[in-house]
Design an enzyme around this catalytic site. Structure first.
Site, PDB file in Angstrom:
ATOM      1  N   ASP A 168      12.649  -0.582 -34.863  1.00 37.13           N
ATOM      2  CA  ASP A 168      11.353   0.076 -35.064  1.00 37.13           C
ATOM      3  C   ASP A 168      10.300  -0.444 -34.085  1.00 37.13           C
ATOM      4  O   ASP A 168       9.109  -0.177 -34.237  1.00 37.13           O
ATOM      5  CB  ASP A 168      10.872  -0.100 -36.522  1.00 37.13           C
ATOM      6  CG  ASP A 168      10.605  -1.556 -36.862  1.00 37.13           C
ATOM      7  OD1 ASP A 168      10.908  -2.446 -36.025  1.00 37.13           O
ATOM      8  OD2 ASP A 168      10.087  -1.816 -37.968  1.00 37.13           O
ATOM      9  N   ASN A 181      16.025  -3.712 -36.565  1.00 37.26           N
ATOM     10  CA  ASN A 181      16.146  -2.387 -37.192  1.00 37.26           C
ATOM     11  C   ASN A 181      15.523  -1.290 -36.330  1.00 37.26           C
ATOM     12  O   ASN A 181      15.227  -0.194 -36.813  1.00 37.26           O
ATOM     13  CB  ASN A 181      15.537  -2.391 -38.600  1.00 37.26           C
ATOM     14  CG  ASN A 181      14.023  -2.568 -38.548  1.00 37.26           C
ATOM     15  OD1 ASN A 181      13.471  -2.888 -37.493  1.00 37.26           O
ATOM     16  ND2 ASN A 181      13.368  -2.345 -39.665  1.00 37.26           N
ATOM     17  N   GLU A 185      -1.982 -28.177 -35.339  1.00 41.40           N
ATOM     18  CA  GLU A 185      -2.566 -27.518 -34.179  1.00 41.40           C
ATOM     19  C   GLU A 185      -3.925 -28.168 -33.896  1.00 41.40           C
ATOM     20  O   GLU A 185      -4.989 -27.589 -34.132  1.00 41.40           O
ATOM     21  CB  GLU A 185      -2.757 -26.007 -34.425  1.00 41.40           C
ATOM     22  CG  GLU A 185      -3.077 -25.274 -33.135  1.00 41.40           C
ATOM     23  CD  GLU A 185      -3.960 -24.046 -33.301  1.00 41.40           C
ATOM     24  OE1 GLU A 185      -4.265 -23.410 -32.277  1.00 41.40           O
ATOM     25  OE2 GLU A 185      -4.368 -23.722 -34.427  1.00 41.40           O
ATOM     26  N   ASP A 229      11.962  -8.868 -36.259  1.00 38.76           N
ATOM     27  CA  ASP A 229      12.177  -9.045 -37.693  1.00 38.76           C
ATOM     28  C   ASP A 229      13.248 -10.101 -37.951  1.00 38.76           C
ATOM     29  O   ASP A 229      13.862 -10.615 -37.013  1.00 38.76           O
ATOM     30  CB  ASP A 229      12.578  -7.708 -38.328  1.00 38.76           C
ATOM     31  CG  ASP A 229      13.670  -7.012 -37.525  1.00 38.76           C
ATOM     32  OD1 ASP A 229      14.732  -7.624 -37.316  1.00 38.76           O
ATOM     33  OD2 ASP A 229      13.439  -5.862 -37.059  1.00 38.76           O
ATOM     34  N   ASP A 233      -1.985 -24.457 -38.897  1.00 42.76           N
ATOM     35  CA  ASP A 233      -2.874 -23.649 -38.071  1.00 42.76           C
ATOM     36  C   ASP A 233      -4.321 -24.129 -38.167  1.00 42.76           C
ATOM     37  O   ASP A 233      -4.820 -24.383 -39.268  1.00 42.76           O
ATOM     38  CB  ASP A 233      -2.790 -22.193 -38.571  1.00 42.76           C
ATOM     39  CG  ASP A 233      -3.590 -21.247 -37.712  1.00 42.76           C
ATOM     40  OD1 ASP A 233      -3.223 -21.072 -36.544  1.00 42.76           O
ATOM     41  OD2 ASP A 233      -4.578 -20.679 -38.207  1.00 42.76           O
ATOM     42  N   ASP A 241      14.265  -7.286 -32.397  1.00 43.21           N
ATOM     43  CA  ASP A 241      14.072  -6.143 -33.299  1.00 43.21           C
ATOM     44  C   ASP A 241      15.425  -5.729 -33.869  1.00 43.21           C
ATOM     45  O   ASP A 241      16.230  -5.113 -33.175  1.00 43.21           O
ATOM     46  CB  ASP A 241      13.416  -5.009 -32.493  1.00 43.21           C
ATOM     47  CG  ASP A 241      13.256  -3.735 -33.311  1.00 43.21           C
ATOM     48  OD1 ASP A 241      13.464  -3.790 -34.546  1.00 43.21           O
ATOM     49  OD2 ASP A 241      12.914  -2.698 -32.706  1.00 43.21           O
TER      50      ASP A 241
HETATM   51  C1  GLC Z   1      -4.681 -20.575 -34.372  1.00 46.74           C
HETATM   52  C2  GLC Z   1      -3.570 -19.642 -33.943  1.00 46.74           C
HETATM   53  C3  GLC Z   1      -4.178 -18.414 -33.351  1.00 46.74           C
HETATM   54  C4  GLC Z   1      -5.044 -17.753 -34.399  1.00 46.74           C
HETATM   55  C5  GLC Z   1      -6.072 -18.720 -34.970  1.00 46.74           C
HETATM   56  C6  GLC Z   1      -6.676 -18.179 -36.233  1.00 46.74           C
HETATM   57  O1  GLC Z   1      -5.424 -21.006 -33.288  1.00 46.74           O
HETATM   58  O2  GLC Z   1      -2.711 -20.299 -33.062  1.00 46.74           O
HETATM   59  O3  GLC Z   1      -3.202 -17.518 -32.881  1.00 46.74           O
HETATM   60  O4  GLC Z   1      -5.697 -16.654 -33.840  1.00 46.74           O
HETATM   61  O5  GLC Z   1      -5.489 -19.948 -35.315  1.00 46.74           O
HETATM   62  O6  GLC Z   1      -5.738 -18.170 -37.260  1.00 46.74           O
HETATM   63 CA    CA Z   2      12.108  -4.263 -36.449  1.00 43.27          CA
END
Ligand code: GLC
Ligand code: CA
Length: 569
Positions: A26, A24, A278, A30, A200, A22
């Site tokens: 908050d 900044n 993935e 980031d 993903d 972090d």
């Molecule tokens: C993939 C990501 C997971 C996310 C899902 C939907 O499995 O690793 O974190 O919830 O896709 O985008």
């Molecule tokens: Ca931050």
């Protein structure tokens, strides 16, 4: 060695941006924070980072619900902050890959807002819209995140499809305009110099076109109950079959490989870029050069007890299945899984086991992916109040447990043990308040695991030669200096032992052979290897000294010892 690509030699490190650093104050990670920690990463010895989604997002799924693919989430900084990060990473020789979410957008993405505005909006067909059937959804498909996979839209009297949350509508990839828009976004970051993408949920991009009902006899509630102690796919074949019966029509459908080939062409417009999927499906390697560069070997990690038989069987099957030229990719944890430290321990030797697992991922053939925090031994954190949960499927899980008759206390514990929040807590940088992630008094987006005061933090471990962090550094260094561990082939030895796992890695150029012995048990051993070489020079051991020459006719191996030696003739 020389002919290997950078992503074959690299060790990747996953940064979960909301929890890394972090900058900044908050309570949210980031780019300023990430940039400040690049020296730490360079010193650790990793070669590349994968950053989980950093795009603008309403954060229903912590950034995996993207509302703008070509920008930076304001709480993570600006495009300029991103560029500074990229430049500083490059100066330190660290490559950067991003997360590309193709299957769905956020329901607040401009595309979806337009799409749902009317049936004849030009973007209507960018998503998967269908009429209901007799006042019910188009079919009985479900979302593994809880409930039906269809959401009714009152204004236009149709349903839209979402494999994940209802805040994550699926894109219609049959529409060429969708492709064009997404490939433009893909090029945007490649143009900016990023080195590739982690893709993903590619298995969910297409659905079975006939949209017929699934024929699972199980209800979603039965499935949830069966899965509640964790889903170790590999081990429970029956459960896997049941899962496929329920969700099979919604995953791994025709068209996805053609699409990946198109994406590969886009990425190949830029030199030296890479894609990692993935998915553990070997088919994503295509013919070895026309789809993805890497696909995660998830089956290796999908077990509750990582033992040598499991590892050996996995390696034999996986390596044999790869098409010519394809390169393996191993990992043991990520932002969706239980932390490795919590998963494979036996309650007594957790630390030693975790170290053996790291040694494993760094010595097996293939590109390793590490997850932020594992290098200091971060473990799962059990949230103590429902209001602290940030992972929506866990809240659904909690409510179902209550309906199922659990007490609120029991339901909370079960949900806390299952939620993906358990592995997403802020990185533990020091023993200061908030683990040095944010200043004292700042409320962090997820609670900090209080075990940071017990030495599970970077600052305390930095100066302790025996720490997990320094163990990681030494192992990463060793891998870099040992060509056979990167480019060598793999030969298992002593294939009947389920206590220790031993194998050779042999490279031709330069010529080198390493013997690796990982003792996963608390038993000491005296091992005899029938190899042409009669001795090995110790490169690394948790119990022997470096450069010691050891006979391979009687190699003493201590409980949980990690031994890596170079064969000498
Ligand atoms: C993939 C990501 C997971 C996310 C899902 C939907 O499995 O690793 O974190 O919830 O896709 O985008
Ligand atoms: Ca931050």
């Amino acid at each position: 060695m020389a002919e290997l690509k950078w992503w074959q030699k690299a060790v990747f490190y996953q940064i979960y941006p909301r929890s890394f650093a972090d900058g900044n104050s908050d309570g949210i990670g980031d780019f300023i924070g990430m940039t400040e920690r690049l020296d730490y990463l360079a010193d650790l010895g990793i070669d590349a980072v994968w950053i989980s989604p950093h795009f603008p997002s309403p954060q229903f799924d912590v950034g995996y619900d993207v509302s703008d693919y070509v920008n930076v989430a304001p709480e993570y900084g600006s495009l300029d902050d991103f560029k500074r990060f990229r430049d500083e990473a490059r100066k330190r020789g660290i490559r950067v890959i991003l997360d590309l979410v193709l299957n769905h957008t956020s329901h607040l993405h401009q595309w979806f807002i337009e799409s749902r505005s009317s049936r004849d909006n030009p973007k209507r067909d960018w998503y998967v819209w269908h009429d209901g059937k007799n006042g019910a959804p188009p079919n009985n498909w479900l979302s593994p995140f809880g409930g039906p996979a269809w959401e009714y839209d009152q204004a236009t009297d149709q349903y839209y499809y979402h494999f994940f949350l209802k805040e994550q509508p699926d894109l219609n990839w049959h529409n060429p305009e969708v492709k064009k828009a997404m490939w433009d976004a893909t090029r945007f970051w490649l143009d900016m110099g990023v080195d590739g993408y982690r893709l993903d949920a590619i298995g969910t991009i297409f659905e079975h076109p006939a949209m017929l009902d699934h024929r699972s006899e199980w209800t979603q509630e039965q499935m949830r109950r069966a899965l509640k102690n964790g889903f170790a796919h590999g081990e429970d074949k029956e459960l896997t079959k049941k899962w496929d019966l329920m969700y099979g029509l919604q995953v791994d459908q025709d068209g996805v490989h053609r699409l990946m080939q198109e994406l590969r062409v886009v990425v190949d417009e830029f030199p030296e870029r890479m894609l990692v999927g993935e998915s553990d499906d070997i088919e994503f390697y295509g013919d070895g050069s026309n789809e993805l560069h890497l696909a995660f070997n998830f089956p290796l990690m999908n077990t509750k007890h990582l033992n040598p038989n499991w590892i050996r069987n996995n390696q034999t099957a996986r390596l044999a299945a790869l098409p010519p030229g394809a390169w393996p990719c191993n990992t043991f944890n990520n932002h969706d899984s239980s932390r490795m430290n919590s998963r494979y321990g036996d309650g007594k030797n957790d630390e030693a086991i975790a170290r053996a697992v790291l040694a494993l991922v760094l010595t097996l053939r293939g590109t390793p992916f590490l997850y932020n925090g594992e290098e200091i031994g971060m473990s799962n954190y059990r949230l103590t109040d429902l209001s602290l949960f940030r992972d929506p499927p866990a809240v659904w899980f909690y409510e179902k447990e209550i309906e199922d008759g659990s007490s609120p206390e029991q339901a909370l514990i079960l949900a806390a043990d299952n939620t993906r929040d358990r592995c997403r807590t802020p990185m533990q940088w020091s023993a200061a308040a908030n683990a040095g992630f944010s200043p004292e008094g700042v409320q962090t987006w997820l609670p900090v695991n209080p075990n940071y005061v017990q030495g599970i933090n970077v600052a305390n471990q930095q100066d302790d030669p025996k720490s997990t962090l320094n163990f990681y550094k030494r192992m990463l260094q060793l891998r870099k200096q040992t060509p056979s561990l990167i480019s060598g082939d793999y030969t298992p030895l002593h294939e009947t032992s389920n206590d220790y796992f031993s194998f050779l890695r042999r490279s031709a150029d330069p010529e080198q052979t390493c013997l690796v012995v990982l003792n996963f048990s608390d038993k000491a051993r005296n091992l005899k290897f029938n190899l042409k070489a009669g001795a090995a020079r110790c490169l690394f051991s948790t119990h022997k000294s470096e450069n010691e020459v050891l006979s391979l006719n009687a190699l003493n191996v201590a409980p949980f010892e990690i031994f890596i030696g170079e064969l000498i003739s």
